[in-house]
Enzyme design. Structure first.
Site, PDB file in Angstrom:
ATOM      1  N   CYS A 117       1.896  -4.864   4.469  1.00  0.00           N
ATOM      2  CA  CYS A 117       1.607  -3.538   3.915  1.00  0.00           C
ATOM      3  C   CYS A 117       2.901  -2.918   3.428  1.00  0.00           C
ATOM      4  CB  CYS A 117       0.965  -2.668   4.995  1.00  0.00           C
ATOM      5  SG  CYS A 117       0.552  -1.013   4.424  1.00  0.00           S
ATOM      6  N   HIS A 148      -7.072   2.168   4.423  1.00  0.00           N
ATOM      7  CA  HIS A 148      -6.000   3.165   4.312  1.00  0.00           C
ATOM      8  C   HIS A 148      -6.578   4.573   4.192  1.00  0.00           C
ATOM      9  CE1 HIS A 148      -1.944   1.587   4.149  1.00  0.00           C
ATOM     10  NE2 HIS A 148      -2.291   0.595   3.345  1.00  0.00           N
ATOM     11  N   HIS A 163      -8.355  -3.772   3.113  1.00  0.00           N
ATOM     12  CA  HIS A 163      -7.090  -3.159   3.532  1.00  0.00           C
ATOM     13  C   HIS A 163      -6.917  -1.782   2.869  1.00  0.00           C
ATOM     14  CE1 HIS A 163      -2.597  -3.660   4.454  1.00  0.00           C
ATOM     15  NE2 HIS A 163      -2.613  -2.631   3.609  1.00  0.00           N
ATOM     16  N   GLU A 164      -7.170  -1.740   1.548  1.00  0.00           N
ATOM     17  CA  GLU A 164      -6.947  -0.481   0.818  1.00  0.00           C
ATOM     18  C   GLU A 164      -7.989   0.572   1.197  1.00  0.00           C
ATOM     19  OE1 GLU A 164      -4.168  -0.293  -0.417  1.00  0.00           O
ATOM     20  OE2 GLU A 164      -3.747  -2.435  -0.560  1.00  0.00           O
TER      21      GLU A 164
END
Ligand code: ZN
Length: 179
Positions: A96, A142, A138-139
């Site tokens: 990241c 966030h 993953h995004e």
């Protein structure tokens, strides 16, 4: 509209650990944010970037990422929601830009579908597999205030945090911003 890189926020900043707000204003400010996020992602040599990583608590991410077949996908998603995941998972290395330097193995669904809208408010749907699915998950996470290291046990998480090495480009960014 051309993008300008913005400084990347590093783990520990509250914006990375909070739920981001739903986008309701589809103005030029949003388009500029997306362009700036692309510029930042390319400078950082990342494959995805979420708005909190440039200090903006809005539900937006950008990607320019490949899948396991080497096919590239480029785009952005506003107000993303994960609508489908496969039960089949892949173990893979994940890193990241906000936890710069180290990588750790995380299990992720092999395929994922994300729905949302684009910068004009038009509905979009993105389905990815392999590494691209990992990126989409993953995004999106966030924007929920979750980092990939939150999936690691305490010992592995500590090991990753101890290995952080801020990217030189981030330290150099103020110069890049003035040019
Ligand atoms: Zn990240």
């Amino acid at each position: 509209m051309s993008g300008h890189p913005r400084p990347v926020v590093i783990v520990g900043d509250p914006v990375l650990h909070s739920r981001s707000e739903t986008v309701s204003d589809f103005s030029d400010d949003l388009k500029q944010l997306i362009d700036d996020m692309f510029a930042t992602m390319y400078l950082a040599e990342g494959v995805g970037l979420a708005a909190p990583q440039v200090g903006v608590g809005l539900r937006v991410f950008v990607y320019d990422c490949y899948d396991d077949e080497g096919i590239y996908y480029k785009g952005h998603v506003v107000n993303p929601v994960i609508t489908a995941t496969s039960t089949e998972t892949d173990d893979g290395d994940e890193g990241c830009l906000s936890v710069p330097g180290p990588f750790a193995t995380v299990a992720r669904p092999h395929t994922v579908t994300v729905t949302g809208v684009d910068a004009t408010g038009t509905s979009i749907e993105v389905t990815g597999s392999g590494f691209f699915a990992r990126c989409l998950l993953h995004e999106t996470e966030h924007l929920q205030g979750t980092l990939y290291i939150d999936h690691l046990n305490r010992r592995r998480r500590s090991r990753v945090l101890a290995a952080i090495e801020p990217f030189p480009w981030n330290a150099d960014l103020p110069d890049a911003l003035t040019s």
